[in-house]
Design an enzyme around this catalytic site. Structure first.
Site, PDB file in Angstrom:
ATOM      1  N   ARG A 183      52.630  47.014  54.778  1.00 50.13           N
ATOM      2  CA  ARG A 183      51.729  46.689  53.664  1.00 50.13           C
ATOM      3  C   ARG A 183      52.269  45.508  52.855  1.00 50.13           C
ATOM      4  NH1 ARG A 183      51.085  53.062  52.000  1.00 50.13           N
ATOM      5  NH2 ARG A 183      49.155  53.495  53.167  1.00 50.13           N
ATOM      6  N   HIS A 210      59.782  56.832  50.718  1.00 47.06           N
ATOM      7  CA  HIS A 210      58.387  56.512  51.018  1.00 47.06           C
ATOM      8  C   HIS A 210      57.560  57.174  49.919  1.00 47.06           C
ATOM      9  CE1 HIS A 210      54.583  55.966  52.975  1.00 47.06           C
ATOM     10  NE2 HIS A 210      54.416  57.253  53.212  1.00 47.06           N
TER      11      HIS A 210
END
Length: 328
Positions: free
Chosen positions: A157, A181
């Site tokens: 991303r 994460h």
């Protein structure tokens, strides 16, 4: 698994949105020669249906045996991929899922190990760093053979966001997200580069890009899952392709460097947890972590992220059920 093995077998545990998207990615990319899909008994017929549906794509890709599997089918698998777990709902953080998904993870890992499985675990269920740790604890496997998807999707991303901002191909952007994460992850700005040119140097020729825009860009990366969940209910395509990439690196013994949830043994002053950082991965799992030299601010963020994960793990392991099931 040896690098020369011709028949490569993957077992997927969890045929929800992420799992089925991952299975589709494997078929599309011609990865592995055998794919078994495990679901809970009440959803077994869905796994049967997905296996049949996927098999109809094989004439367009490459031969593969696809079927609804049971835990005993894990015995000779090279890789078991765990996507099963309670989904993240709007308003929930990944860490809110800990209690529900630890119990699910314990049940899955116990049954996989009881089958005689001796391959590699790849974990994607959230919170992935915590569940990678629990998979290691419940399995008794060497740390090298328990891998989490970590910040692989976050880093993708990040690269894509930078590529769009700078109008370059994302494949020419080399940049990592590290840490959990989740909400405490951070961007490694100090080592981001475009085709080998340090980002700070590259930006000297990009007069329209301001520092505030880069801060906003990172926040968009960090919060991307929330944005997607609020709009469509779940994220699955990006993580599915990330998992397919990790799978290929393992099955083809690539020794690829990927940002994964990796066991910490003192790197960055962190010990005995799994957290996102680049690592070399191949047929035997994690070859070794790649320790990017962080600047002081990044080092502090890594430590803060690790401390948050450690606190979650410490609280969870107060449960006697998890203590008794631990093998590591």
């Amino acid at each position: 698994m040896t690098a020369t093995k011709l028949h490569k077998k993957v077992i997927l545990v969890g045929d929800g949105a992420v799992g089925s998207s991952y299975a589709f990615a494997l078929v599309n990319q011609g990865i592995a020669q055998e794919l078994g899909i495990i679901e809970i008994p009440q959803l077994f017929e869905k796994a049967v249906g997905d296996a049949l549906d996927l098999s109809h794509a094989l004439p367009f890709t490459s031969p593969k045996k696809i079927y609804a599997a049971k835990y005993e089918d894990c015995a000779d698998a090279d890789l078991v991929v765990i996507t099963a777990g309670a989904p993240q709902k709007p308003g929930e953080t990944r860490l809110d899922l800990v209690g529900k998904n630890l119990a699910i993870n314990k049940s899955i890992v116990t049954q996989v190990v009881e089958s005689g499985f001796n391959g590699i675990f790849l974990v994607a269920a959230n919170p992935v760093d915590v569940l990678t740790y629990s998979t290691w604890k419940f399995s008794g496997f060497p740390k090298e053979r328990v891998i989490g998807s970590g910040t692989s999707l976050d880093s993708a991303r990040f690269r894509q966001a930078l590529a769009e901002k700078l109008n370059v191909d994302a494949r020419s952007v080399h940049a990592y997200i590290m840490g959990e994460h989740g909400d405490s992850e951070f961007a490694v700005w100090s080592h981001a580069n475009i085709a080998g040119v340090n980002l700070e140097e590259f930006l000297k020729d990009e007069e329209n890009v301001q520092e505030a825009e880069l801060v906003e860009l990172f926040e968009g990366v960090r919060d991307a899952a929330y944005t997607i969940i609020n709009k469509k209910g779940a994220t699955y395509y990006g993580i599915a392709v990330a998992l397919a990439r990790i799978t290929k690196a393992i099955l083809d013994d690539e020794n690829a460097v990927l940002p994964l949830s990796v066991f910490q043994e003192g790197q960055y002053g962190v010990n005995n947890i799994f957290i996102g950082q680049p690592a070399i991965v191949g047929a035997h799992g994690i070859v070794r972590p790649v320790n990017i030299p962080l600047n002081d601010a990044e080092q502090q963020k890594m430590k803060a992220s690790a401390d948050e994960l450690q606190a979650i793990i410490d609280e969870a392991w107060k449960n006697p059920e998890f203590q008794e099931a631990s093998k590591n």
